[in-house]
Design a protein around this motif. Structure first.
Motif, PDB file in Angstrom:
ATOM      1  N   LEU A 131       0.866  -1.140   0.104  1.00  0.00           N
ATOM      2  CA  LEU A 131       0.077  -0.094   0.007  1.00  0.00           C
ATOM      3  C   LEU A 131       0.979   1.196  -0.013  1.00  0.00           C
ATOM      4  CD1 LEU A 131      -2.983  -0.960   2.541  1.00  0.00           C
ATOM      5  CD2 LEU A 131      -3.042  -0.974   0.093  1.00  0.00           C
ATOM      6  N   ARG A 132       0.421   2.447  -0.430  1.00  0.00           N
ATOM      7  CA  ARG A 132       1.003   3.512  -0.457  1.00  0.00           C
ATOM      8  C   ARG A 132       0.177   4.199   0.599  1.00  0.00           C
ATOM      9  NH1 ARG A 132      -0.082   6.482  -5.446  1.00  0.00           N
ATOM     10  NH2 ARG A 132      -2.250   5.686  -4.893  1.00  0.00           N
ATOM     11  N   CYS A 141      -4.170   5.405   2.344  1.00  0.00           N
ATOM     12  CA  CYS A 141      -4.652   5.338   3.720  1.00  0.00           C
ATOM     13  C   CYS A 141      -5.687   6.520   3.813  1.00  0.00           C
ATOM     14  CB  CYS A 141      -3.261   5.691   4.643  1.00  0.00           C
ATOM     15  SG  CYS A 141      -2.226   4.286   4.524  1.00  0.00           S
ATOM     16  N   LEU A 142      -7.042   6.202   3.466  1.00  0.00           N
ATOM     17  CA  LEU A 142      -7.992   6.976   3.305  1.00  0.00           C
ATOM     18  C   LEU A 142      -8.765   7.080   4.573  1.00  0.00           C
ATOM     19  CD1 LEU A 142      -9.285   6.767  -0.176  1.00  0.00           C
ATOM     20  CD2 LEU A 142      -7.556   8.174   0.312  1.00  0.00           C
ATOM     21  N   GLU A 143      -8.358   6.421   5.492  1.00  0.00           N
ATOM     22  CA  GLU A 143      -8.906   6.490   7.012  1.00  0.00           C
ATOM     23  C   GLU A 143      -7.703   6.290   8.099  1.00  0.00           C
ATOM     24  OE1 GLU A 143     -11.734   3.402   8.558  1.00  0.00           O
ATOM     25  OE2 GLU A 143     -11.607   2.530   6.574  1.00  0.00           O
ATOM     26  N   TYR A 186      -5.731  -1.976   6.219  1.00  0.00           N
ATOM     27  CA  TYR A 186      -4.845  -2.988   5.792  1.00  0.00           C
ATOM     28  C   TYR A 186      -5.805  -4.397   6.056  1.00  0.00           C
ATOM     29  CZ  TYR A 186      -0.533  -1.076   5.306  1.00  0.00           C
ATOM     30  OH  TYR A 186       0.615  -0.254   4.860  1.00  0.00           O
ATOM     31  N   GLN A 187      -7.267  -4.376   6.237  1.00  0.00           N
ATOM     32  CA  GLN A 187      -8.228  -5.427   6.508  1.00  0.00           C
ATOM     33  C   GLN A 187      -7.579  -6.312   7.393  1.00  0.00           C
ATOM     34  OE1 GLN A 187      -8.134  -6.170   2.059  1.00  0.00           O
ATOM     35  NE2 GLN A 187      -9.996  -5.120   2.049  1.00  0.00           N
ATOM     36  N   ASP A 196      -8.936  -4.929  14.548  1.00  0.00           N
ATOM     37  CA  ASP A 196      -8.204  -3.789  15.804  1.00  0.00           C
ATOM     38  C   ASP A 196      -7.332  -4.558  16.403  1.00  0.00           C
ATOM     39  OD1 ASP A 196      -9.868  -1.760  14.713  1.00  0.00           O
ATOM     40  OD2 ASP A 196     -11.396  -1.862  16.145  1.00  0.00           O
ATOM     41  N   GLU A 197      -7.720  -5.593  17.028  1.00  0.00           N
ATOM     42  CA  GLU A 197      -7.017  -6.533  17.755  1.00  0.00           C
ATOM     43  C   GLU A 197      -5.339  -6.877  17.106  1.00  0.00           C
ATOM     44  OE1 GLU A 197      -6.715 -10.515  20.736  1.00  0.00           O
ATOM     45  OE2 GLU A 197      -8.513 -10.252  19.126  1.00  0.00           O
ATOM     46  N   GLU A 198      -5.609  -7.273  15.831  1.00  0.00           N
ATOM     47  CA  GLU A 198      -4.195  -7.426  15.219  1.00  0.00           C
ATOM     48  C   GLU A 198      -3.626  -6.235  14.967  1.00  0.00           C
ATOM     49  OE1 GLU A 198      -4.928 -10.876  12.057  1.00  0.00           O
ATOM     50  OE2 GLU A 198      -6.413  -9.488  11.680  1.00  0.00           O
ATOM     51  N   PHE A 199      -4.142  -5.316  14.888  1.00  0.00           N
ATOM     52  CA  PHE A 199      -3.278  -3.685  14.848  1.00  0.00           C
ATOM     53  C   PHE A 199      -2.752  -3.402  16.283  1.00  0.00           C
ATOM     54  CE2 PHE A 199      -2.761   0.704  15.248  1.00  0.00           C
ATOM     55  CZ  PHE A 199      -1.871   0.881  14.228  1.00  0.00           C
TER      56      PHE A 199
END
Length: 196
Positions: free
Chosen positions: A35-36, A40-42, A49-50, A53-56
């Motif tokens: 990704l560029r 990152c539009l949000e 990154y699909q 939230d827990e993974e992030f």
């Protein structure tokens, strides 16, 4: 005798003092994506990154130290902040966790970025900290923070333009595209002119 500080400026760190694109290469590396920053539009990168939230959150817990250590300075932020330091009170209020205090201060030292206080609140809700420090204005990249702070405190917020914070802004939130621009606007404020 030192002059009295003119403004108390609340300053976010990530995406404001650090380059807003700095997280993307690390996330690409970890999640095998290409990704560029412009993609990152949000603000919520878990959605971008699909991943959950827990993974992030787990990713940030494992990679936060490296991210905060390797992040480049956003434009000429370091120069501008050095120029402001004798004139204004610089209060950095960040969603970083308190255990990232050392890596944060080491990064500030490496780039010779001055501060009066560094408050790592561990949450995106910076309102209580902004009230505690009595900030006159705030520099931010997260739209939700800018809206909350400007509305609750009735202070100007300078929102650094990013792909993830595009929206119509209320009167007290001012979109800026560079540290040169925000420096000019702060000088205008410091001269006592009412309009930013």
């Amino acid at each position: 005798m030192k002059p009295e500080k003119f403004l108390t400026i609340g300053i976010d760190i990530d995406g404001t003092v650090t380059s807003p694109s700095s997280i993307v290469p690390l996330m690409n590396e970890s999640f095998g994506r290409d990704l560029r920053y412009e993609d990152c539009l949000e603000y919520n990168l878990a959605n971008v990154y699909q991943i959950t939230d827990e993974e992030f959150d787990n990713w940030l817990a494992q990679n936060g130290e490296r991210l905060y250590d390797e992040a480049p300075v956003h434009g000429i932020a370091d120069q501008v902040l050095r120029n402001w330091y004798p004139l204004h009170k610089l209060i950095y209020i960040s969603a970083r966790e308190a255990h990232h205090h050392d890596v944060t201060l080491n990064w500030f030292a490496r780039y010779q970025i001055p501060y009066h206080e560094v408050d790592l609140v561990g949450s995106h809700d910076k309102l209580a900290a902004a009230q505690k420090w009595g900030v006159d204005l705030f520099l931010e990249d997260r739209l939700e923070n800018a809206l909350q702070l400007s509305e609750a405190l009735q202070i100007p917020v300078f929102l650094f333009d990013t792909p993830y914070n595009q929206a119509r802004l209320p009167e007290l939130v001012h979109r800026v595209t560079s540290w040169e621009e925000v420096d000019h606007k702060i000088k205008t404020l410091s001269l006592g002119q009412a309009r930013v």
